[in-house]
Scaffold this motif. Structure first.
Motif, PDB file in Angstrom:
ATOM      1  N   HIS A 124      88.762  65.155  41.289  1.00  0.00           N
ATOM      2  CA  HIS A 124      87.305  65.105  41.130  1.00  0.00           C
ATOM      3  C   HIS A 124      86.883  63.687  40.731  1.00  0.00           C
ATOM      4  CE1 HIS A 124      86.454  69.434  41.497  1.00  0.00           C
ATOM      5  NE2 HIS A 124      87.648  69.585  40.960  1.00  0.00           N
ATOM      6  N   THR A 125      86.093  63.059  41.569  1.00  0.00           N
ATOM      7  CA  THR A 125      85.642  61.696  41.300  1.00  0.00           C
ATOM      8  C   THR A 125      84.186  61.640  40.865  1.00  0.00           C
ATOM      9  OG1 THR A 125      85.128  61.411  43.658  1.00  0.00           O
ATOM     10  CG2 THR A 125      87.302  60.677  42.895  1.00  0.00           C
ATOM     11  N   ASP A 126      83.444  62.715  41.051  1.00  0.00           N
ATOM     12  CA  ASP A 126      82.049  62.807  40.615  1.00  0.00           C
ATOM     13  C   ASP A 126      81.953  63.928  39.584  1.00  0.00           C
ATOM     14  OD1 ASP A 126      79.985  61.210  42.584  1.00  0.00           O
ATOM     15  OD2 ASP A 126      81.831  61.796  43.613  1.00  0.00           O
ATOM     16  N   PHE A 127      81.552  63.593  38.369  1.00  0.00           N
ATOM     17  CA  PHE A 127      81.427  64.629  37.339  1.00  0.00           C
ATOM     18  C   PHE A 127      80.622  64.114  36.149  1.00  0.00           C
ATOM     19  CE2 PHE A 127      85.558  62.526  36.468  1.00  0.00           C
ATOM     20  CZ  PHE A 127      85.361  62.087  35.166  1.00  0.00           C
ATOM     21  N   HIS A 162      80.318  60.123  32.331  1.00  0.00           N
ATOM     22  CA  HIS A 162      79.897  60.250  33.726  1.00  0.00           C
ATOM     23  C   HIS A 162      80.831  59.468  34.628  1.00  0.00           C
ATOM     24  CE1 HIS A 162      77.750  58.780  37.328  1.00  0.00           C
ATOM     25  NE2 HIS A 162      77.283  60.015  37.357  1.00  0.00           N
ATOM     26  N   ALA A 163      81.073  60.008  35.808  1.00  0.00           N
ATOM     27  CA  ALA A 163      81.846  59.307  36.836  1.00  0.00           C
ATOM     28  C   ALA A 163      81.257  59.638  38.192  1.00  0.00           C
ATOM     29  CB  ALA A 163      83.313  59.712  36.788  1.00  0.00           C
ATOM     30  N   ALA A 173      75.764  55.863  34.109  1.00  0.00           N
ATOM     31  CA  ALA A 173      76.489  55.674  35.367  1.00  0.00           C
ATOM     32  C   ALA A 173      77.870  55.122  35.080  1.00  0.00           C
ATOM     33  CB  ALA A 173      75.731  54.724  36.299  1.00  0.00           C
ATOM     34  N   ASN A 174      78.891  55.911  35.331  1.00  0.00           N
ATOM     35  CA  ASN A 174      80.286  55.505  35.172  1.00  0.00           C
ATOM     36  C   ASN A 174      80.573  54.926  33.788  1.00  0.00           C
ATOM     37  OD1 ASN A 174      81.608  56.026  37.872  1.00  0.00           O
ATOM     38  ND2 ASN A 174      79.834  54.809  38.505  1.00  0.00           N
TER      39      ASN A 174
END
Length: 290
Positions: free
Chosen positions: A161-164, A174-175, A200-201
């Motif tokens: 999972h790269t978006d979470f 956040h990623a 953001a990230n």
């Protein structure tokens, strides 16, 4: 807030509410890994359960071997203990218990505020190895929830999972390619916000004296030099690459000026005093409401 249409996995753990948002629903195996990570962390660090690893040190002096993640926790606590002149310390647990924030949540004081033991001569902590020379009540709550946020992020990344967005009751990581806008809770009215910030990230963590408050002026953010609740600051927010650092720094800002922290850590911050004045770092990218 998470993006519309994202899947939400919510659960209770270490006495708080967790919400993990991802574009696609998490597989059962990943959910079990997340729950297991929270449970394992609690089994090591909780001062509220008599069977935890650190609770053994409240009954007698001795040495324990901690998981690998203890190395990062030790580095942050050691630095902040030094920078704050001992005001931020993992030995604060005895002071919290004295004021009623104990394993039974009695919320009744057993005496006047009292400073915890000093790290020097009491605690030896090198990476995974921790030893105490007398019984102590360890409490890593000033940074532990943030570290657990990071550990859950590692589980998600390892499973592809790269978006979470991991949200541990306001401590967030956040990623991905979809930033989220987060409201900054008003320190005196949880139904209102004093502003917003785009995440953001990176990690965003907050500390507020109203989150765990009881009695007359009693709350969970104590000064390690005196054992008394800090009254000059009511809320802080910090943004950093890791939630471990953001969480720890949010607490440290209650106890000291940001300058020395900025010399050793890369982060941005917002601080609200008990007089209602808001100060913030030059790189804080939030929007405050008038």
């Amino acid at each position: 807030m998470p993006h519309p249409g994202w899947s939400l996995f919510g659960f209770e753990g270490i006495g708080t509410r967790w919400e993990i948002s991802t574009p696609d629903a998490l597989a059962a195996g990943v959910r079990n890994q997340l729950l297991g990570t929270v449970s394992a962390y609690d089994e090591v660090w909780s001062r509220f359960r008599p069977d935890s690893l650190v609770s053994s040190l409240s009954r007698s002096p001795g040495r324990i071997t901690l998981p690998d993640h203890a190395c990062g926790l030790q580095r942050v606590y050691s630095a902040l203990y030094r920078l704050s002149g001992g005001r931020m310390t993992p030995l604060i647990g005895s002071s919290l218990e004295r004021l009623g924030y104990d394993a039974g949540y009695t919320l009744a004081t057993s005496g006047s505020p009292q400073a915890p033991p000093q790290w020097e001569g009491t605690l030896e902590w090198t990476g995974r190895e921790l030893m105490v020379t007398k019984p102590v009540v360890l409490d890593v709550g000033a940074a532990g929830k943030g570290q657990l946020v990071d550990l859950l992020g590692e589980v998600l990344r390892a499973s592809g999972h790269t978006d979470f967005l991991v949200d541990g009751s306001g401590d967030m990581l956040h990623a991905g390619t979809h930033p989220v806008v987060v409201a900054l809770e008003h320190p005196y009215n949880p139904k209102q916000a004093i502003g917003t910030v785009e995440l953001a990230n990176s990690a965003l963590c907050a500390s507020a004296s109203n989150r765990r408050a009881w009695g007359d002026g009693l709350h969970h953010v104590l000064d390690g030099a005196t054992g008394r609740p800090i009254q000059t600051t009511v809320a802080t927010w910090t943004m950093a690459a890791s939630a471990l650092e953001a969480d720890a720094l949010a607490t440290a800002l209650f106890m000291m000026e940001p300058g020395p922290l900025e010399d050793e850590f890369e982060f941005s911050w917002l601080k609200v005093s008990s007089a209602g004045a808001a100060t913030y770092s030059a790189v804080f990218e939030g929007r405050l409401f008038s």
